[in-house]
Design a protein around this motif. Sequence first.
Motif, PDB file in Angstrom:
ATOM      1  N   ALA A  81       0.874  -1.214  -0.026  1.00 34.48           N
ATOM      2  CA  ALA A  81       0.070  -0.031  -0.016  1.00 34.48           C
ATOM      3  C   ALA A  81       0.841   1.431   0.019  1.00 34.48           C
ATOM      4  O   ALA A  81       1.918   1.263   0.822  1.00 34.48           O
ATOM      5  N   LYS A  82       0.608   2.252  -0.842  1.00 37.41           N
ATOM      6  CA  LYS A  82       1.368   3.422  -0.665  1.00 37.41           C
ATOM      7  C   LYS A  82       0.182   4.641  -1.134  1.00 37.41           C
ATOM      8  O   LYS A  82      -0.790   4.652  -1.650  1.00 37.41           O
ATOM      9  N   ARG A  83       0.892   6.046  -0.346  1.00 38.78           N
ATOM     10  CA  ARG A  83      -0.110   6.977  -0.406  1.00 38.78           C
ATOM     11  C   ARG A  83       0.738   8.163  -1.308  1.00 38.78           C
ATOM     12  O   ARG A  83       1.906   8.311  -1.011  1.00 38.78           O
ATOM     13  N   TRP A  84      -0.192   8.718  -1.709  1.00 40.57           N
ATOM     14  CA  TRP A  84       0.287   9.993  -2.478  1.00 40.57           C
ATOM     15  C   TRP A  84      -0.585  11.190  -2.203  1.00 40.57           C
ATOM     16  O   TRP A  84      -1.604  11.121  -1.893  1.00 40.57           O
ATOM     17  N   VAL A  85       0.017  12.429  -2.594  1.00 39.41           N
ATOM     18  CA  VAL A  85      -0.873  13.563  -2.497  1.00 39.41           C
ATOM     19  C   VAL A  85      -1.352  14.103  -3.688  1.00 39.41           C
ATOM     20  O   VAL A  85      -0.561  14.633  -4.613  1.00 39.41           O
ATOM     21  N   GLU A 100       7.566   8.721  -6.066  1.00 40.63           N
ATOM     22  CA  GLU A 100       7.355   7.854  -5.591  1.00 40.63           C
ATOM     23  C   GLU A 100       6.587   7.616  -4.173  1.00 40.63           C
ATOM     24  O   GLU A 100       6.256   8.682  -3.340  1.00 40.63           O
ATOM     25  N   GLY A 101       5.551   6.897  -4.171  1.00 40.54           N
ATOM     26  CA  GLY A 101       4.393   6.799  -3.066  1.00 40.54           C
ATOM     27  C   GLY A 101       5.150   6.560  -1.819  1.00 40.54           C
ATOM     28  O   GLY A 101       5.933   5.920  -1.647  1.00 40.54           O
ATOM     29  N   GLN A 102       4.185   7.013  -0.586  1.00 37.52           N
ATOM     30  CA  GLN A 102       4.772   6.915   0.629  1.00 37.52           C
ATOM     31  C   GLN A 102       4.312   5.435   1.052  1.00 37.52           C
ATOM     32  O   GLN A 102       3.163   5.209   1.253  1.00 37.52           O
ATOM     33  N   PRO A 103       5.240   4.595   1.597  1.00 42.21           N
ATOM     34  CA  PRO A 103       4.639   3.298   2.041  1.00 42.21           C
ATOM     35  C   PRO A 103       3.597   3.539   3.332  1.00 42.21           C
ATOM     36  O   PRO A 103       3.747   4.297   3.880  1.00 42.21           O
ATOM     37  N   VAL A 104       2.518   2.770   3.352  1.00 38.91           N
ATOM     38  CA  VAL A 104       1.568   2.652   4.311  1.00 38.91           C
ATOM     39  C   VAL A 104       1.575   1.397   5.081  1.00 38.91           C
ATOM     40  O   VAL A 104       1.348   0.502   4.296  1.00 38.91           O
TER      41      VAL A 104
END
Length: 123
Positions: A81-85, A100-104
């Motif tokens: 799972a990854k998070r983006w703005v 690069e997405g922030q790992p969640v």
Amino acid sequence: MTIQKRGLISLNRAAFKMLGEPVAVELLWDSGRRIVGLRSSPMQSPDAYPARPQSTKSDRGPVLIAGSLFTRYIGLDTSEAKRWVPYMEGDVLCLDLTVEGQPVSSNRSGTGETGGADRQADD
């Protein structure tokens, strides 16, 4: 915006409001720019994906969109799972996959008696 394991798309309420709180969205892909887009759509559209609240008991919490077929179609790795703005471009909520997405990590407790506290850092 979070793309969870196996492609479920999760929007926080701020991102959902940026889209105008639609009942459904169309999932868009710009392969040249590597941009995922979400655009408000009527439920009757053949390309509509329902936007459903995680909880029907309150107007808080994330809104979920079943995006597993879409993420598979664009070849996105959803093993983590990854998070983006996200940002708006016209009427489209955009997610730039060149960033690069922030790992969640899950906030759910583990299955052991310690609630997952004894898990290894490299799990």
